[in-house]
Enzyme design. Structure first.
Site, mmCIF file in Angstrom:
data_model
loop_
_atom_site.group_PDB
_atom_site.id
_atom_site.type_symbol
_atom_site.label_atom_id
_atom_site.label_comp_id
_atom_site.label_asym_id
_atom_site.label_seq_id
_atom_site.Cartn_x
_atom_site.Cartn_y
_atom_site.Cartn_z
ATOM 1 N N HIS A 19 0.845 -1.203 0.000
ATOM 2 C CA HIS A 19 0.000 0.000 0.000
ATOM 3 C C HIS A 19 0.884 1.258 0.000
ATOM 4 O O HIS A 19 0.619 2.205 -0.732
ATOM 5 C CB HIS A 19 -0.868 0.065 1.270
ATOM 6 C CG HIS A 19 -1.898 -1.007 1.375
ATOM 7 N ND1 HIS A 19 -2.080 -1.753 2.522
ATOM 8 C CD2 HIS A 19 -2.834 -1.451 0.498
ATOM 9 C CE1 HIS A 19 -3.076 -2.605 2.353
ATOM 10 N NE2 HIS A 19 -3.539 -2.463 1.123
ATOM 11 N N LYS A 43 -16.527 -7.676 5.545
ATOM 12 C CA LYS A 43 -15.296 -8.434 5.791
ATOM 13 C C LYS A 43 -15.176 -9.023 7.191
ATOM 14 O O LYS A 43 -14.115 -9.492 7.568
ATOM 15 C CB LYS A 43 -14.085 -7.542 5.502
ATOM 16 C CG LYS A 43 -13.834 -7.357 4.017
ATOM 17 C CD LYS A 43 -12.398 -7.023 3.746
ATOM 18 C CE LYS A 43 -12.095 -7.057 2.257
ATOM 19 N NZ LYS A 43 -10.712 -6.684 1.981
ATOM 20 N N ARG A 93 -1.935 -6.265 -8.548
ATOM 21 C CA ARG A 93 -0.706 -7.022 -8.283
ATOM 22 C C ARG A 93 -0.495 -8.108 -9.323
ATOM 23 O O ARG A 93 0.587 -8.293 -9.838
ATOM 24 C CB ARG A 93 -0.775 -7.663 -6.889
ATOM 25 C CG ARG A 93 -0.749 -6.659 -5.764
ATOM 26 C CD ARG A 93 -1.253 -7.254 -4.482
ATOM 27 N NE ARG A 93 -2.643 -7.649 -4.617
ATOM 28 C CZ ARG A 93 -3.423 -8.001 -3.612
ATOM 29 N NH1 ARG A 93 -2.937 -8.047 -2.397
ATOM 30 N NH2 ARG A 93 -4.683 -8.327 -3.814
ATOM 31 N N SER A 131 -3.071 -7.567 2.972
ATOM 32 C CA SER A 131 -3.350 -7.434 4.413
ATOM 33 C C SER A 131 -3.814 -8.778 4.982
ATOM 34 O O SER A 131 -3.473 -9.146 6.098
ATOM 35 C CB SER A 131 -4.445 -6.395 4.649
ATOM 36 O OG SER A 131 -4.031 -5.142 4.200
HETATM 37 O O1 PNS Z 1 -8.879 -3.087 0.364
HETATM 38 P P1 PNS Z 1 -10.098 -3.614 -0.308
HETATM 39 O O2 PNS Z 1 -10.880 -4.434 0.685
HETATM 40 O O3 PNS Z 1 -9.784 -4.354 -1.571
HETATM 41 O O4 PNS Z 1 -11.034 -2.358 -0.728
HETATM 42 C C1 PNS Z 1 -12.302 -2.545 -1.318
HETATM 43 C C2 PNS Z 1 -13.058 -1.207 -1.356
HETATM 44 C C3 PNS Z 1 -13.158 -0.613 0.028
HETATM 45 C C4 PNS Z 1 -12.326 -0.260 -2.265
HETATM 46 C C5 PNS Z 1 -14.485 -1.486 -1.937
HETATM 47 O O5 PNS Z 1 -15.093 -2.491 -1.179
HETATM 48 C C6 PNS Z 1 -15.365 -0.241 -1.940
HETATM 49 O O6 PNS Z 1 -15.212 0.619 -2.782
HETATM 50 N N1 PNS Z 1 -16.285 -0.129 -0.949
HETATM 51 C C7 PNS Z 1 -17.191 0.989 -0.829
HETATM 52 C C8 PNS Z 1 -18.630 0.577 -1.190
HETATM 53 C C9 PNS Z 1 -18.874 0.685 -2.696
HETATM 54 O O7 PNS Z 1 -18.788 1.723 -3.292
HETATM 55 N N2 PNS Z 1 -19.199 -0.481 -3.297
HETATM 56 C C10 PNS Z 1 -19.475 -0.594 -4.713
HETATM 57 C C11 PNS Z 1 -18.224 -0.956 -5.492
HETATM 58 S S1 PNS Z 1 -18.602 -1.231 -7.208
#
Ligand code: PNS
Length: 173
Positions: A19, A43, A93, A131
């Site tokens: 990150h 999660k 990645r 993570s």
């Molecule tokens: O670190 P991560 O868990 O891969 O992050 C995922 C994240 C937080 C970027 C994604 O879950 C997100 O954007 N959540 C906010 C809710 C949202 O907008 N969901 C629709 C996505 S199409």
């Protein structure tokens, strides 16, 4: 040229060197980069609370003047509009990340065409790092050297030890 404000969203539970690598790359490319920690209800129970994750990210990015740390709830695209951001930064990645990232990027673009997703690759040595893997290695007592900053490693070990003691009444190691 207008200023490009990008949001780098994620769970950051905990922040890894991968990150941080992406934050450094993003801070060079964008005028302003907001690292946005999501309250991710899907999660399960996180290792660290949102304020704890924010505090660690702040400590690790304090030298980067155009980077700030925030938390958000709800839709990412709504948060982008609230912050006047024109881009979302995500790290890719390996090919295995691509399918989910493509789906998310296209869905976000459908909901909010004013926001573009930009993908960047972290340095190769972080291509297997996540993570989730950091949490798992820490729970099993493995080494975290090179995967997370030392301060984060100490916090992770401390938290896992606390959880283990409250679940079993015994020390982990
Ligand atoms: O670190 P991560 O868990 O891969 O992050 C995922 C994240 C937080 C970027 C994604 O879950 C997100 O954007 N959540 C906010 C809710 C949202 O907008 N969901 C629709 C996505 S199409």
């Amino acid at each position: 040229m207008k200023d490009i404000v990008a949001i780098y969203p994620g769970s950051f539970d905990p922040v890894t060197n991968g990150h941080l690598d992406l934050i450094h790359r993003g801070s060079k490319l964008f005028d302003k980069l907001i690292v946005a920690i999501a309250r991710n209800l899907d999660k399960g129970e996180p290792l660290f609370s949102l304020p704890e994750r924010k505090e660690m990210l702040e400590a690790m990015t304090s030298q980067l003047n155009n980077v700030s740390i925030d938390t958000f709830e709800g839709l990412l695209v709504s948060y982008c509009i609230k912050k006047n951001a024109n881009a979302v930064l995500r790290g890719i990645r390996a090919i295995s990340d691509y399918e989910f990232e493509l789906q998310m990027a296209l869905m976000n673009r459908k909901m909010e065409p004013r926001v573009e997703t930009v993908f960047m690759m972290p340095a190769e040595q972080y291509s297997y790092l996540s993570s989730r893997i950091v949490r798992e290695i820490a729970k099993l007592g493995g080494p975290l050297t090179g995967l997370v900053p030392q301060m984060v490693e100490e916090r992770v070990r401390e938290r896992i030890e606390q959880r283990h003691i409250s679940a079993t009444g015994k020390h982990l190691l």
